[in-house]
Write a protein that holds these residues in place. Structure first.
Motif, PDB file in Angstrom:
ATOM      1  N   HIS A  89       0.829  -1.195   0.000  1.00  0.00           N
ATOM      2  CA  HIS A  89       0.000   0.000   0.000  1.00  0.00           C
ATOM      3  C   HIS A  89       0.872   1.256   0.000  1.00  0.00           C
ATOM      4  O   HIS A  89       0.530   2.255  -0.630  1.00  0.00           O
ATOM      5  CB  HIS A  89      -0.903  -0.009   1.234  1.00  0.00           C
ATOM      6  CG  HIS A  89      -1.892   1.108   1.269  1.00  0.00           C
ATOM      7  ND1 HIS A  89      -3.098   1.042   0.615  1.00  0.00           N
ATOM      8  CD2 HIS A  89      -1.860   2.323   1.854  1.00  0.00           C
ATOM      9  CE1 HIS A  89      -3.773   2.170   0.805  1.00  0.00           C
ATOM     10  NE2 HIS A  89      -3.044   2.961   1.555  1.00  0.00           N
ATOM     11  N   SER A 247      -7.200   7.028  -2.358  1.00  0.00           N
ATOM     12  CA  SER A 247      -6.200   6.923  -3.424  1.00  0.00           C
ATOM     13  C   SER A 247      -5.800   8.293  -3.961  1.00  0.00           C
ATOM     14  O   SER A 247      -6.645   9.143  -4.240  1.00  0.00           O
ATOM     15  CB  SER A 247      -6.741   6.083  -4.579  1.00  0.00           C
ATOM     16  OG  SER A 247      -7.142   4.809  -4.141  1.00  0.00           O
ATOM     17  N   GLN A 256      -4.778  -0.277  -6.071  1.00  0.00           N
ATOM     18  CA  GLN A 256      -5.375  -0.591  -4.774  1.00  0.00           C
ATOM     19  C   GLN A 256      -6.689  -1.352  -4.940  1.00  0.00           C
ATOM     20  O   GLN A 256      -6.927  -2.348  -4.251  1.00  0.00           O
ATOM     21  CB  GLN A 256      -5.550   0.688  -3.965  1.00  0.00           C
ATOM     22  CG  GLN A 256      -4.212   1.257  -3.502  1.00  0.00           C
ATOM     23  CD  GLN A 256      -4.299   2.622  -2.870  1.00  0.00           C
ATOM     24  OE1 GLN A 256      -5.339   3.293  -2.936  1.00  0.00           O
ATOM     25  NE2 GLN A 256      -3.218   3.065  -2.255  1.00  0.00           N
TER      26      GLN A 256
END
Length: 334
Positions: A89, A247, A256
Motif C-alpha cells: 500500500h 487513493s 489498490q
C-alpha cells in the motif's frame, strides 16, 4: 452499492471470525467515467468496539459527498500487515524508511540536499537504521521526528532534522515504523472500500477527504466525520494517525482496487475502470503491472519520478498519457 448497515455488519463479524469479511463482487463493474478509487479506514479508528460505527460513518460521509461505495471488505489489521498489504500500500514509504537516500527520486534528493545545507547537518539515516543507532522504539522515533517537524521531499519521502545517538541527523520517514506497528494491534481491523464518483480525483482528495488532522478537518469531510466520532469515543488522532486514506490518483486507485478486490475475483487490471481506459489507449497491462511497486521512471530529461506521485490528482486523460509513455518507451529507471 454498499449501505452503512451492510458495512456495519461486516465490521462486527470480522473480529469474531478473525477472517476477511467481504460484501462480494458488485452486480456491475465500476463505470468507465469518473474516478475509481479505494478508501482505507485505518486501524486507529477500527479497533473494537467502535469499528462498526466508524466504518458505517465512513460510508455515510462518502455518500453525502457523491461517492458510491461499490464493495467493502473488513480485514484484521494484523493479517493486513502480515500478508504484506501494508508494504504494498505504501511501497515508497517503506523503501525510503529502509534504504534511505538510495530510494529517493532525483527531485527528492535535491530537496534533501537543500534541507541539509540549511540545517548544517551531514548525517542522513533511514528510519529503521535511526531506530537501531539511537536505541529508539517506533513511537519514540515518531515523536522525536514530529516534534522536530516533518518536511516533504517528494512522493512517499519525508525528512526530519533531529538527534540520533547524540548527533544531529536527518531521519527519512521517521514515522513509518510507528505506522507499521499500529497495524499490528490485535483487536483492530482495516476497512477497505471500493469507491466510484463522477467528481475528479483532486476534488475527492481535497473536499471529500478533508484535512490531514481529522480533528481539524471540515465537518462534512470524510476525516471530519470520523474525527468527530473519534472524539466521542475518546480515540486519540493526529496528522500521523489520520484515520483514513483515499487513493492519490487514478494509477494508485487502480492498483489498490485491483489488489484489495478484483484480483481476488480472478480479474486482471482490466477489472478496474482505469485499467480499461489504458486498454482502450492501447497500453500493455503487463507492462503497467511493473508500476505497482512505484519504481522510479524518467521524465525524458534524466530526472527520476515516482509514477504514483507523478499521477497524483491528475485527470484521467493525463494519467493515461503518462502511463502510456512510461510503459511504451521503456522509461523505467530501474
Amino acid at each position: 452499492m454498499v449501505t452503512p448497515d451492510e458495512v456495519r455488519a461486516l465490521s462486527a463479524a470480522a473480529p469474531d471470525t478473525r477472517r476477511r469479511a467481504d460484501s462480494g463482487r458488485p452486480q456491475a463493474p465500476a463505470p468507465d467515467g469518473g474516478s475509481h478509487v479505494a478508501v482505507v479506514v485505518k486501524p486507529e479508528v477500527m479497533a473494537a468496539p467502535h469499528a462498526a460505527d466508524m466504518s458505517a460513518a465512513a460510508v455515510e460521509a462518502l455518500g453525502r459527498q457523491g461517492v458510491t461505495v461499490l464493495r467493502c471488505a473488513v480485514v484484521p489489521a494484523a493479517d493486513f500487515a502480515a500478508r504484506g498489504d501494508l508494504l504494498l500500500h505504501y511501497p515508497r514509504l517503506h523503501r525510503v524508511a529502509v534504504d534511505g537516500v538510495a530510494a529517493l527520486t532525483s527531485g527528492a534528493r535535491r530537496e534533501l540536499d537543500a534541507l541539509r545545507e540549511e540545517a548544517g547537518v551531514r548525517d542522513v539515516l533511514p528510519a529503521y537504521v535511526a531506530m537501531a543507532h539511537g536505541g529508539l522504539s517506533p513511537r519514540a522515533l515518531e515523536d522525536r521526528c514530529r516534534e522536530a517537524g516533518i518536511n516533504k521531499l517528494g512522493s512517499g519521502s519525508y525528512a526530519s532534522v533531529t538527534e540520533v545517538g547524540g548527533r544531529p541527523t536527518v531521519v527519512l520517514n521517521g514515522f513509518l515504523p510507528a505506522l507499521d506497528q499500529g497495524y499490528r494491534t490485535p483487536d483492530a481491523s482495516v476497512g477497505l472500500l471500493e469507491c466510484h464518483s463522477e467528481r475528479p480525483v483532486a476534488e475527492l482528495r481535497d473536499e471529500v477527504l478533508g484535512a490531514l488532522h481529522p480533528f481539524h478537518a471540515a465537518p462534512g469531510s470524510l476525516r471530519g466525520a470520523l474525527g468527530a466520532l473519534a472524539r466521542e469515543h475518546g480515540i486519540e488522532l493526529s496528522e500521523g494517525r489520520n484515520a483514513v486514506h483515499l487513493s492519490a490518483g487514478h494509477l494508485e486507485g487502480m492498483f489498490q482496487n485491483w489488489r484489495y478486490f478484483t484480483a481476488g475475483d480472478g480479474d486482471g487490471l482490466d477489472g478496474t475502470s482505469f485499467g480499461r481506459a489504458l486498454v482502450r489507449a492501447g497500453v500493455d497491462l503487463d507492462a503497467v503491472a511493473a508500476l505497482a511497486t512505484d519504481p522510479d521512471v524518467t521524465d525524458g530529461a534524466g530526472r527520476t519520478l515516482s509514477p504514483h506521485g507523478a499521477t497524483e490528482n491528475l485527470d484521467r486523460d493525463e494519467a493515461v498519457r503518462l502511463v502510456a509513455r512510461w510503459t511504451t518507451t521503456k522509461e523505467l529507471a530501474g
